[in-house]
Every structure is written in C-alpha cells, then in structure tokens.
Design a protein around this motif. Structure first.
Motif, short mmCIF file in Angstrom:
data_model
loop_
_atom_site.label_atom_id
_atom_site.label_comp_id
_atom_site.label_asym_id
_atom_site.label_seq_id
_atom_site.Cartn_x
_atom_site.Cartn_y
_atom_site.Cartn_z
N ARG A 1 -7.03 -0.74 5.03
CA ARG A 1 -7.46 0.66 5.06
C ARG A 1 -7.38 1.28 3.67
O ARG A 1 -8.29 2.00 3.24
CB ARG A 1 -6.59 1.46 6.03
N SER A 2 -6.30 1.00 2.95
CA SER A 2 -6.11 1.57 1.62
C SER A 2 -7.14 1.06 0.62
O SER A 2 -7.67 1.83 -0.18
CB SER A 2 -4.70 1.25 1.12
N THR B 1 -3.14 -2.06 7.32
CA THR B 1 -2.82 -0.89 6.49
C THR B 1 -3.30 -1.10 5.06
O THR B 1 -3.88 -0.19 4.46
CB THR B 1 -1.31 -0.62 6.52
N ALA C 1 0.83 -1.20 0.00
CA ALA C 1 0.00 0.00 0.00
C ALA C 1 0.86 1.25 0.00
O ALA C 1 0.50 2.27 -0.59
CB ALA C 1 -0.93 -0.01 1.22
N CYS D 1 -0.05 7.63 -1.10
CA CYS D 1 0.51 6.59 -1.97
C CYS D 1 -0.57 5.83 -2.75
O CYS D 1 -0.24 5.05 -3.65
CB CYS D 1 1.33 5.61 -1.12
N GLN D 2 -1.82 6.06 -2.42
CA GLN D 2 -2.90 5.26 -3.01
C GLN D 2 -2.97 5.30 -4.54
O GLN D 2 -3.32 4.29 -5.16
CB GLN D 2 -4.24 5.67 -2.40
N VAL E 1 -0.54 6.68 3.71
CA VAL E 1 -1.29 5.67 2.96
C VAL E 1 -2.13 6.32 1.86
O VAL E 1 -2.14 5.87 0.71
CB VAL E 1 -2.19 4.84 3.91
N GLU E 2 -2.79 7.40 2.21
CA GLU E 2 -3.62 8.12 1.23
C GLU E 2 -2.77 8.72 0.12
O GLU E 2 -3.13 8.65 -1.07
CB GLU E 2 -4.40 9.22 1.94
#
Length: 209
Positions: A148-149, A145, A97, A123-124, A120-121
């Motif tokens: 979540r992604s 993690t 992720a 890199c989405q 995380v957001e």
C-alpha cells in the motif's frame, strides 16, 4: 491525516539526506500517535548503496525492544529465504513502511496491530527518503501494508506477487511478509512460495547487471 493533525513525518526530515542523518532525525518523530506507546523508532539498516531494499510492515515486539528491524522470528525466516535465494545479506537494506510498533496490550503481552492507512501515510516520508538515498535496483515488498505504501491501495499482493513492476528507477517484486509463513496452516507451502518470489527478485538484479 495523522491524529495529531500535522503533516506526518515530513516536518521531521533533516535538511541533509543520508542514512545517519535520517536515522538520527527519525528518533524524534511524532508524525503520528504510534510514538506515544512504542519504545523507540525502529529505522532501517543496511548499506547506503544496497542493490536490494526489503520493506516490511512495521517493527514487531522484539524489534521494538531491540531497536532493529527483522530481528524476531520473521527475521529468521527472512534470513533463511535470502540465503537460499542467493541474495547476499550484505547487499540488502531492510526497513519497514511504519517505523513504530503498533500494538494492543493484553495483560503483559503486546499484540501486533495492523497500522492504519493514516499511520502508513504519515510515515511514508521516511520510506521515500530511504529509497532516495539507497537507490536500490530491486525493492522487495513484504506484505500488503508495504505494498500500500509503495505501490498504492489498488495493488494486491495475492494477485501480483512475484511479478517485477516499475517503482521509480527500480523494480519492485512483491511477496508475502515472512510472518505470514509462520501463521500459515501449511508452512512448507507458504515458505516455498515466499522463496520463489525472492528468487525472482534475485534474478531481476542479475538480468539488470
């Protein structure tokens, strides 16, 4: 938002989406601050039309040094599980992720640090692009993690692991990250549960065939 105040990785995506172009473009990603201390971007690896996509959290120390996902101790657990579940490693695309190693320095050691929700957001877009190119039948979600992604903040691996759920045109099956097997007080029990989830993923593809 990422600390740099930009729109994360989206502005680094190439115009043409294929794995080679994505991998090359990701090497220069500065979508969040993790690139500052990591050795390199660790992009996904595997065939462009894999039936399985496995998504972990982030590269570890060895992955960061070698530039490839799942080449450390957790990768050995993963390889064993795939073999025992009957999933051909040549039909698997593996990625994370988050594409940079998040860590804290303690002496000479680099200790894994869980990426933040903002990281995380940020890199989405890379993960979204990988899904669009590979078009897997089943996405195996390894840990919280990755969940979540891909599946949202409300998804709980502990409650919903091993249950196929829709993810675009694919199905997702969540399980623990293989590193959790290594940390578990009872490794045999943790590995047995991990293997059971991988077998669900393998059976999901067989039913769809």
């Amino acid at each position: 938002m990422a600390k740099d105040g930009n729109n994360g990785a989206a502005r680094f995506l190439p115009d043409h989406l294929d794995l080679d172009s994505l991998r090359e473009a990701s090497a220069g990603c500065q979508g969040c601050d993790l690139y500052r201390n990591a050795s390199r971007t660790v992009f996904g690896e595997g065939p462009a039309r894999a039936r399985f996509m496995l998504v972990g959290e982030q590269p570890g120390d060895q992955e960061d040094r070698k530039g490839a996902p799942f080449v450390g101790p957790a990768g050995r657990i993963l390889d064993r599980g795939l073999e025992e579940a009957g999933i051909d490693r040549d039909d698997v695309y593996v990625t994370n992720a988050v594409k940079h190693f998040s860590f804290v320095q303690r002496g000479k050691r680099r200790i894994h640090q869980k990426p933040t929700a903002a990281e995380v957001e940020a890199c989405q877009p890379w993960l979204t692009a990988e899904l669009a190119v590979v078009e897997p039948d089943v996405v195996v979600v390894l840990g919280a993690t990755a969940a979540r992604s891909l599946l949202g903040a409300a998804f709980r691996v502990t409650r919903q692991r091993g249950e196929p759920v829709p993810l675009g045109d694919a199905l997702a099956v969540a399980t623990i990250h293989p590193s959790a097997v290594l940390r578990a007080p009872d490794r045999d029990a943790a590995y047995a549960g991990f293997l059971a989830d991988l077998r669900v993923a393998a059976g999901t593809v067989k039913r769809a065939a």
